[in-house]
Design an enzyme around this catalytic site. Structure first.
Site, PDB file in Angstrom:
ATOM      1  N   HIS A 143       0.856  -1.187   0.000  1.00  8.75           N
ATOM      2  CA  HIS A 143       0.000   0.000   0.000  1.00  8.75           C
ATOM      3  C   HIS A 143       0.885   1.226   0.000  1.00  8.75           C
ATOM      4  O   HIS A 143       1.898   1.274   0.693  1.00  8.75           O
ATOM      5  CB  HIS A 143      -0.883   0.007   1.257  1.00  8.75           C
ATOM      6  CG  HIS A 143      -1.911   1.101   1.242  1.00  8.75           C
ATOM      7  ND1 HIS A 143      -3.167   0.917   0.712  1.00  8.75           N
ATOM      8  CD2 HIS A 143      -1.864   2.389   1.669  1.00  8.75           C
ATOM      9  CE1 HIS A 143      -3.847   2.047   0.822  1.00  8.75           C
ATOM     10  NE2 HIS A 143      -3.082   2.953   1.399  1.00  8.75           N
TER      11      HIS A 143
ATOM     12  N   ASP B  58     -14.381   3.989   7.431  1.00  9.20           N
ATOM     13  CA  ASP B  58     -13.212   4.770   7.012  1.00  9.20           C
ATOM     14  C   ASP B  58     -13.580   5.666   5.834  1.00  9.20           C
ATOM     15  O   ASP B  58     -13.188   6.831   5.767  1.00  9.20           O
ATOM     16  CB  ASP B  58     -12.047   3.849   6.636  1.00  9.20           C
ATOM     17  CG  ASP B  58     -10.933   4.621   5.940  1.00  9.20           C
ATOM     18  OD1 ASP B  58     -10.396   5.555   6.546  1.00  9.20           O
ATOM     19  OD2 ASP B  58     -10.631   4.323   4.772  1.00  9.20           O
TER      20      ASP B  58
ATOM     21  N   ARG C 294     -12.825  14.064   6.830  1.00  7.25           N
ATOM     22  CA  ARG C 294     -11.470  14.592   7.092  1.00  7.25           C
ATOM     23  C   ARG C 294     -11.032  15.502   5.958  1.00  7.25           C
ATOM     24  O   ARG C 294     -10.399  16.542   6.183  1.00  7.25           O
ATOM     25  CB  ARG C 294     -10.466  13.433   7.220  1.00  7.25           C
ATOM     26  CG  ARG C 294     -10.581  12.691   8.535  1.00  7.25           C
ATOM     27  CD  ARG C 294      -9.808  11.385   8.474  1.00  7.25           C
ATOM     28  NE  ARG C 294      -8.401  11.562   8.178  1.00  7.25           N
ATOM     29  CZ  ARG C 294      -7.618  10.628   7.624  1.00  7.25           C
ATOM     30  NH1 ARG C 294      -8.113   9.450   7.308  1.00  7.25           N
ATOM     31  NH2 ARG C 294      -6.356  10.877   7.395  1.00  7.25           N
TER      32      ARG C 294
ATOM     33  N   SER D 179      -6.626   4.490   9.020  1.00  5.37           N
ATOM     34  CA  SER D 179      -7.319   4.435   7.735  1.00  5.37           C
ATOM     35  C   SER D 179      -6.621   3.440   6.795  1.00  5.37           C
ATOM     36  O   SER D 179      -7.245   2.536   6.230  1.00  5.37           O
ATOM     37  CB  SER D 179      -7.338   5.848   7.130  1.00  5.37           C
ATOM     38  OG  SER D 179      -7.698   5.821   5.788  1.00  5.37           O
TER      39      SER D 179
ATOM     40  N   LYS E 226      -7.859  -0.880   5.834  1.00  9.23           N
ATOM     41  CA  LYS E 226      -8.120  -1.408   4.487  1.00  9.23           C
ATOM     42  C   LYS E 226      -7.250  -2.639   4.213  1.00  9.23           C
ATOM     43  O   LYS E 226      -7.687  -3.597   3.596  1.00  9.23           O
ATOM     44  CB  LYS E 226      -7.869  -0.323   3.434  1.00  9.23           C
ATOM     45  CG  LYS E 226      -8.952   0.761   3.469  1.00  9.23           C
ATOM     46  CD  LYS E 226      -8.834   1.718   2.314  1.00  9.23           C
ATOM     47  CE  LYS E 226      -7.819   2.794   2.565  1.00  9.23           C
ATOM     48  NZ  LYS E 226      -8.294   4.008   3.202  1.00  9.23           N
TER      49      LYS E 226
HETATM   50  N1  URA Z   1      -4.454   6.881   2.386  1.00  6.73           N
HETATM   51  C1  URA Z   1      -5.498   6.342   3.068  1.00  6.73           C
HETATM   52  O1  URA Z   1      -6.009   5.300   2.702  1.00  6.73           O
HETATM   53  N2  URA Z   1      -5.940   6.994   4.168  1.00  6.73           N
HETATM   54  C2  URA Z   1      -5.402   8.134   4.603  1.00  6.73           C
HETATM   55  O2  URA Z   1      -5.849   8.646   5.612  1.00  6.73           O
HETATM   56  C3  URA Z   1      -4.322   8.694   3.880  1.00  6.73           C
HETATM   57  C4  URA Z   1      -3.854   8.028   2.769  1.00  6.73           C
END
Ligand code: URA
Length: 433
Positions: free
Chosen positions: A82, A161, A168, A183, A187
């Site tokens: 990621h 999220d 946010r 966050s 995922k």
């Molecule tokens: N990528 C994400 O998935 N979440 C964040 O808060 C920032 C970058």
């Protein structure tokens, strides 16, 4: 429990308990708690932070708000990666076939781009016919057979999220380390991988601007992953200028193809090989990073990596001819050159501005509903450290728009040219295990 008491508690710097975090996340997801109270809480978290236990609890509350992907039907250690987000970041396109060549299964779920950053799914859809909606059975079968598959993130993966991220975005609370860490990790945990390599971007185009913050973010995410039994490594990589030379969907596929053929620029090639090497070490293909890096480089040089990418395109319904002939990718009709106003050395290229300029050309979305133009994008001609003469082309804007004045102004303002040569850019700053 009353939401206002929990806001007060965090405002006073106290620790939220697991049941309080669950109450907040559940209440907001099902619509019982309004935006204004969550906004106030997010700002309190922004200023007062969260401890490790709170961040892990928030991560799991996000995970439990939606579907959890079960990858137990896939043999072997499933490895995921990621990126915290950048401009010109086509690393996923490169590492997916590369890691699969080392026999490590990659069951990838990726997102779409929003704002100045791109998304892997949009990039792949620049290849005509490429299907990112496989059934669960097909997804698992492809990974078992070919060691790779990629799909768009299911709508019900970490919905809490998704909802909080959108809030946010409009309340100035994106760049908070506990909020980014929970966050991202939620995922990854919900996507079901056994091991995770995080590409933590640092610099002008990233959410975190300093190495100090990047280390803190990386430490936090590695801590969450390991505490939840996912072997996790974070690599801190440079985003003080765009990665590689191409920005935009078709442009980035073209550059990924070049890297997989062994003709890529040094920054994108080195970052991709580094991320892929750690993925294969976590997956058990190689004993150490140095061996993995060397072997993966040899896989590129032998032509196996580009053949694997061609196979990925083919099995997911895309036109495999684009691999041999990238001019078959969508092409923009108009090309505008951005010229240097003075002579000197390129000292900086503000990645965020390049990302915004590409979005204005049609490569990205201002809002979720916007349609993107796969052919739109920017090709950098000069990068940091390059010598330029007044009038030299710095970058080329590719678009189908007749008027792209705003994009031109933004792209021009991204470049800083000075008389002095800048310090050499480091591509990889640190690795946190
Ligand atoms: N990528 C994400 O998935 N979440 C964040 O808060 C920032 C970058």
């Amino acid at each position: 429990m009353r939401m206002v008491d929990l806001i007060q508690k965090k405002k006073n710097g106290q620790v939220l308990l697991q049941q309080e975090i669950d109450y907040i996340v559940r209440g907001y997801t099902n619509g019982d708690i309004p935006d204004y109270q969550i906004s106030a809480l997010l700002m309190a978290i922004y200023f007062k932070g969260m401890n490790k236990k709170e961040i892990a609890d928030l991560t799991m509350a996000y995970v439990n708000s939606g579907d959890k992907v079960d990858l137990s039907g896939i043999a072997g250690i499933k490895v995921d990666k990621h990126s915290t987000g950048g401009v010109g970041d086509k690393v996923s396109l490169i590492v997916l076939p590369l890691v699969a060549c080392a026999n490590i299964p990659v069951a990838k779920m990726s997102g779409r781009g929003l704002g100045h950053t791109g998304g892997t799914i949009d990039k792949l859809e620049a290849i005509s016919g490429f299907n990112i909606e496989l059934s669960r059975e097909q997804f698992i079968a492809n990974v078992n057979q070919y060691k790779m598959a990629i799909v768009g993130q299911s709508a019900n993966l970490t919905p809490a999220d998704k909802k909080i991220y959108a809030l946010r975005d409009v309340t100035g609370t994106v760049d908070s380390i506990p909020l980014i860490a929970s966050s991202v990790m939620s995922k990854k945990i919900a996507s079901g991988a056994d091991a995770i390599v995080l590409d933590v971007k640092v610099g002008s185009g990233a959410f975190v601007k300093t190495i100090y913050e990047a280390r803190e973010l990386a430490d936090t995410m590695v801590g969450i992953g390991n505490s939840l039994n996912r072997r996790t490594i974070a690599v801190i990589t440079d985003m003080s200028q765009p990665l590689g030379y191409e920005i935009g969907n078709a442009n980035e596929v073209k550059e990924a193809i070049a890297v997989l053929k062994g003709n890529g620029a040094s920054d994108i090639t080195h970052v991709s090989l580094t991320i892929a090497a750690y993925m294969t070490v976590l997956g058990g293909a190689f004993l150490d990073f140095e061996t993995a890096y060397k072997e993966l480089k040899a896989i590129i040089e032998s032509g196996q990596a580009i053949d694997k990418f061609k196979q990925l395109v083919e099995i997911q319904g895309g036109n495999p001819q684009v691999i041999d002939n990238p001019t078959l990718l969508p092409q923009a009709h108009n090309h505008y050159r951005i010229k240097a106003g003075k002579s000197g050395f390129v000292n900086a290229i503000a990645a965020e501005k390049i990302g915004i300029s590409a979005m204005l050309l049609g490569a990205g979305r201002k809002t979720k509903e916007d349609k993107i133009d796969y052919s739109a994008g920017i090709t950098l001609i000069k990068k940091v450290g390059d010598k330029v003469k007044a009038g030299d082309t710095l970058c080329v804007l590719n678009t189908n728009l007749a008027d792209c004045r705003e994009a031109e102004i933004v792209a021009h303002s991204a470049y800083t040219i000075r008389d002095v040569e800048p310090e050499q850019i480091i591509y990889i700053y640190d690795v946190i295990r």
